[in-house]
Design a protein around this motif. Structure first.
Motif, mmCIF file in Angstrom:
data_model
loop_
_atom_site.group_PDB
_atom_site.id
_atom_site.type_symbol
_atom_site.label_atom_id
_atom_site.label_comp_id
_atom_site.label_asym_id
_atom_site.label_seq_id
_atom_site.Cartn_x
_atom_site.Cartn_y
_atom_site.Cartn_z
ATOM 1 N N GLY A 206 -6.606 -3.900 -6.260
ATOM 2 C CA GLY A 206 -5.368 -4.296 -6.928
ATOM 3 C C GLY A 206 -4.101 -4.000 -6.154
ATOM 4 N N LYS A 207 -4.235 -3.513 -4.926
ATOM 5 C CA LYS A 207 -3.054 -3.138 -4.138
ATOM 6 C C LYS A 207 -2.124 -4.327 -3.910
ATOM 7 N N THR A 208 -2.675 -5.427 -3.420
ATOM 8 C CA THR A 208 -1.847 -6.597 -3.100
ATOM 9 C C THR A 208 -1.215 -7.190 -4.354
ATOM 10 N N THR A 209 -1.959 -7.224 -5.445
ATOM 11 C CA THR A 209 -1.396 -7.736 -6.698
ATOM 12 C C THR A 209 -0.227 -6.874 -7.158
ATOM 13 N N LEU A 210 -0.382 -5.567 -7.088
ATOM 14 C CA LEU A 210 0.704 -4.662 -7.467
ATOM 15 C C LEU A 210 1.925 -4.875 -6.573
ATOM 16 N N ILE A 211 1.689 -4.994 -5.275
ATOM 17 C CA ILE A 211 2.786 -5.212 -4.331
ATOM 18 C C ILE A 211 3.526 -6.516 -4.626
ATOM 19 N N LYS A 212 2.777 -7.559 -4.916
ATOM 20 C CA LYS A 212 3.404 -8.852 -5.211
ATOM 21 C C LYS A 212 4.230 -8.792 -6.497
ATOM 22 N N LEU B 139 6.910 -11.666 -6.804
ATOM 23 C CA LEU B 139 6.141 -12.838 -6.383
ATOM 24 C C LEU B 139 5.083 -13.214 -7.408
ATOM 25 N N LEU B 140 4.745 -12.280 -8.268
ATOM 26 C CA LEU B 140 3.834 -12.525 -9.378
ATOM 27 C C LEU B 140 4.450 -11.952 -10.647
ATOM 28 N N LYS B 141 4.217 -12.614 -11.752
ATOM 29 C CA LYS B 141 4.689 -12.132 -13.043
ATOM 30 C C LYS B 141 3.577 -11.330 -13.720
ATOM 31 N N PRO B 142 3.902 -10.177 -14.286
ATOM 32 C CA PRO B 142 2.893 -9.400 -15.010
ATOM 33 C C PRO B 142 2.379 -10.147 -16.233
ATOM 34 N N SER B 143 1.127 -9.899 -16.585
ATOM 35 C CA SER B 143 0.591 -10.409 -17.845
ATOM 36 C C SER B 143 1.085 -9.553 -19.002
ATOM 37 N N ALA B 144 1.323 -8.278 -18.715
ATOM 38 C CA ALA B 144 1.852 -7.350 -19.709
ATOM 39 C C ALA B 144 2.476 -6.172 -18.973
ATOM 40 N N GLY B 145 3.354 -5.438 -19.671
ATOM 41 C CA GLY B 145 3.979 -4.268 -19.078
ATOM 42 C C GLY B 145 5.272 -4.596 -18.348
ATOM 43 N N GLU C 283 16.187 -11.542 -8.362
ATOM 44 C CA GLU C 283 17.274 -11.699 -7.388
ATOM 45 C C GLU C 283 17.993 -10.396 -7.099
ATOM 46 N N VAL C 284 18.238 -9.596 -8.142
ATOM 47 C CA VAL C 284 18.973 -8.342 -7.950
ATOM 48 C C VAL C 284 18.191 -7.369 -7.080
ATOM 49 N N SER D 89 12.904 -4.001 0.816
ATOM 50 C CA SER D 89 12.589 -4.615 2.101
ATOM 51 C C SER D 89 11.072 -4.666 2.224
ATOM 52 N N TYR D 90 10.535 -5.887 2.318
ATOM 53 C CA TYR D 90 9.097 -6.108 2.162
ATOM 54 C C TYR D 90 8.469 -6.639 3.439
ATOM 55 N N LEU D 91 7.401 -5.970 3.859
ATOM 56 C CA LEU D 91 6.599 -6.429 4.991
ATOM 57 C C LEU D 91 5.248 -6.895 4.462
ATOM 58 N N PRO D 92 5.015 -8.219 4.391
ATOM 59 C CA PRO D 92 3.714 -8.708 3.903
ATOM 60 C C PRO D 92 2.634 -8.518 4.954
ATOM 61 N N GLU D 93 1.396 -8.617 4.516
ATOM 62 C CA GLU D 93 0.263 -8.444 5.429
ATOM 63 C C GLU D 93 0.155 -9.608 6.404
#
Length: 234
Positions: A44-50, A55-61, A72-73, A79-83
């Protein structure tokens, strides 16, 4: 009292017709920490990072970064470094630096040029002429040339030789704001555990431990790498 930089409450992400990638995660991250985000593939690391990057919307929480939901804010604070490599092949290195300087108010061009010189990367070089490893170094330079509050680095030392890993780690330490936090996802724990303050271990989308490196060493009597291998039997 230390202000919380990142607050995650009951965060869940389920993909359509798929498994739950992140399940009911609650975390708080404080400023001024270097935190390892660790776990096997599919944890779940990449999902959490996104989700942290919007880049991804949570299903809950919920997620709050410096008091704001990802969007935007928060782009001005993170500052994000993708894989993966995402820089355009048809641009020169110095053109990309100029683009980042225009886009991010906290971007430090002089810092970027100094890092390019240290790595012997020609500013006038076309991206398409650079090796995969050099492109990754350019991306790291761009990320670390910002004065962000949160740096999220996804596998920053994967795919590079040991000498380059050492330089990348030194670059990270030398160029991030000491009041900022680095969240660093990696599979190569031995090379980075000495710079970590805390570790978060994920398994099947849940947090199984969030603690300091010092506590692991004192309470378990093991290095982070050894403890990781025992927990995940790898």
């Amino acid at each position: 009292m230390t202000k919380t930089l990142v607050e995650i409450n009951n965060l869940t992400k389920k993909y359509p017709a798929g498994p739950i990638a992140v399940k009911d995660i609650s975390l708080t991250l404080e400023p001024g920490k270097i935190i390892g985000l660790l776990g096997p593939n599919g944890s779940g690391k990449t999902t959490l990072i996104k989700m942290l990057n919007g880049l991804l919307k949570p299903s809950a929480g919920t997620i709050l970064i410096d008091g704001n939901s990802p969007g935007e804010v928060t782009k001005g604070a993170v500052s994000y470094l993708p894989e993966f490599t995402y820089l355009p092949e048809n641009m020169k290195v110095n053109e990309i630096i100029e683009y980042f300087a225009d886009f991010y108010a906290d971007f430090k061009t002089e810092r970027a040029l100094k890092m390019l010189e240290s790595l012997q990367i020609e500013p006038n070089a076309n991206m398409k002429t650079l090796s995969k490893g050099t492109k990754e170094k350019v991306q790291l330079i761009l990320v670390m040339s910002r004065d962000a509050k949160l740096y999220i680095l996804d596998e920053p030392i994967a795919g590079v030789d040991p000498a380059a890993r050492d330089y990348i780690i030194k670059t990270i330490l030398a160029n991030y704001n000491e009041n900022a936090t680095i969240l660093l996802s990696t599979h190569i724990i031995t090379d980075i555990e000495n710079i970590l303050d805390e570790v978060i271990l994920l398994e099947k989308g849940t947090v199984i431990i969030h603690t300091t490196v010092e506590e692991i060493r004192e309470q378990k009597g093991k290095s982070v790498d050894t403890y990781f291998r025992e927990v995940f039997a790898c």
